[in-house]
Design an enzyme around this catalytic site. Sequence first.
Site, PDB file in Angstrom:
ATOM      1  N   LYS A  85       0.810  -1.223   0.000  1.00 30.58           N
ATOM      2  CA  LYS A  85       0.000   0.000   0.000  1.00 30.58           C
ATOM      3  C   LYS A  85       0.843   1.273   0.000  1.00 30.58           C
ATOM      4  O   LYS A  85       0.432   2.304  -0.536  1.00 30.58           O
ATOM      5  CB  LYS A  85      -0.930   0.001   1.215  1.00 30.58           C
ATOM      6  CG  LYS A  85      -1.984  -1.098   1.207  1.00 30.58           C
ATOM      7  CD  LYS A  85      -3.007  -0.912   0.105  1.00 30.58           C
ATOM      8  CE  LYS A  85      -4.152  -1.896   0.228  1.00 30.58           C
ATOM      9  NZ  LYS A  85      -5.167  -1.710  -0.835  1.00 30.58           N
ATOM     10  N   GLU A 107      -9.943   5.544   3.138  1.00 31.66           N
ATOM     11  CA  GLU A 107     -10.739   4.449   3.663  1.00 31.66           C
ATOM     12  C   GLU A 107      -9.804   3.271   3.883  1.00 31.66           C
ATOM     13  O   GLU A 107      -8.734   3.198   3.291  1.00 31.66           O
ATOM     14  CB  GLU A 107     -11.845   4.059   2.678  1.00 31.66           C
ATOM     15  CG  GLU A 107     -11.421   3.091   1.574  1.00 31.66           C
ATOM     16  CD  GLU A 107     -10.327   3.599   0.629  1.00 31.66           C
ATOM     17  OE1 GLU A 107      -9.454   2.781   0.259  1.00 31.66           O
ATOM     18  OE2 GLU A 107     -10.362   4.783   0.267  1.00 31.66           O
ATOM     19  N   SER A 375       1.859  -9.752  -0.914  1.00 35.88           N
ATOM     20  CA  SER A 375       1.479  -8.336  -0.840  1.00 35.88           C
ATOM     21  C   SER A 375       1.630  -7.726   0.543  1.00 35.88           C
ATOM     22  O   SER A 375       1.715  -6.511   0.683  1.00 35.88           O
ATOM     23  CB  SER A 375       0.031  -8.168  -1.311  1.00 35.88           C
ATOM     24  OG  SER A 375      -0.850  -8.947  -0.518  1.00 35.88           O
TER      25      SER A 375
END
Length: 393
Positions: A85, A107, A375
């Site tokens: 991210k 969010e 990830s």
Amino acid sequence: MILDGKFGKYGGIFVPELLIPALEELESAFLKYKDDKDFNTELDYYLREFAGRPTSLYFARNLSEKLGCKIYLKREDMLHTGAHKINNTLGQGILAKYMGKKRIIAETGAGQHGIATAVVGSMLGIPVEVYMGSEDIERQKLNVFRMELSGAKVIPVKTGSRTLKDAINDALRDWIANVENTHYLIGSSMGPHPYPMMVKHFQTVIGKETKNQILEKENELPDAIIACVGGGSNSIGIFSQFLDDEEVELIGVEGGGEGLDSGKHGATLCRGSEGVLHGSLSFILQNDDGQISEAHSVSAGLDYPGVGPEHSYLKVTDRAKYVAITNKDALRGFELLSKYEGIIPALESAHAVEYLEKYAKIPENEGKTIVVNLSGRGDKDMFIVAREMEVKI
């Protein structure tokens, strides 16, 4: 192909008229700065010195021997904040600074995007507020504390299913009311144009590194790439550089929840249908009346009833294959990687690891070279996994 913010027919802009000027401003700024030398020099600096890029492409020797394939792990779990991210939040955060925005909202579901936004806001000196469903707050208390420690305000969302879908709804309402001074930092490759294009751009660093690294190590491309898919940013990031390499199989793994026939899953591409959610046309989970169905996954990051529009395009054109892994099987993937490689994956990534095991067991796949995009890391999920395994911490 992107035409007017679309991938084929998917994508587009389906938002209240009040948001159109903000989206036009964002698109204009992104197109202006994405190739700007100063912008990219700053972004590259922070990706390297702050986030920890490049991440390694790790040969998983033990797992390879067990499964009979040559398995590499793209170690996005090694990045600052623990997941991919940060690639996108750095890109959008610096863009918000260049645009003169004084406030960032976001969010989050699993919390990794919230943390990545919080630390970037702290580093850039821009206040951050994060919308998070109260169900996800309960599941991810550690990540909530990490966000707050980094200076972000976490706003509980208690409507609907109290998960990611509802957090996005409230963030959009906030943005409509505060468009002049606020940047909405969407965390995945979904939403109205230009978000899918922009998030993909900031996540292509995964695919670029992977392609260079696998060619250096193997002198040829992999046979397959496997990545989990919620909204789809980590997967579109690694897929991006292999889309024209037809010999490379691209496999996205969705959250199968309690099973595809149970009605409790997050497998949008496997069992969804075309519709509009959060500003774009894509595959979504909906009932016969077009009302959005609740998604379910043991992993908060895969608990979303939509998906990025480019994944929908890759599905219908058969360039990528999408499968689902149940909660129970994802826990097996979590244990498998932990036991054989000493690497504890995020529950999202554990879905990809478990499908890797199933894929490797197919006789014609024996000996293939496979890259799994890891990830994120599993620190955030330890209490969930312990509960599911009936282990008391």
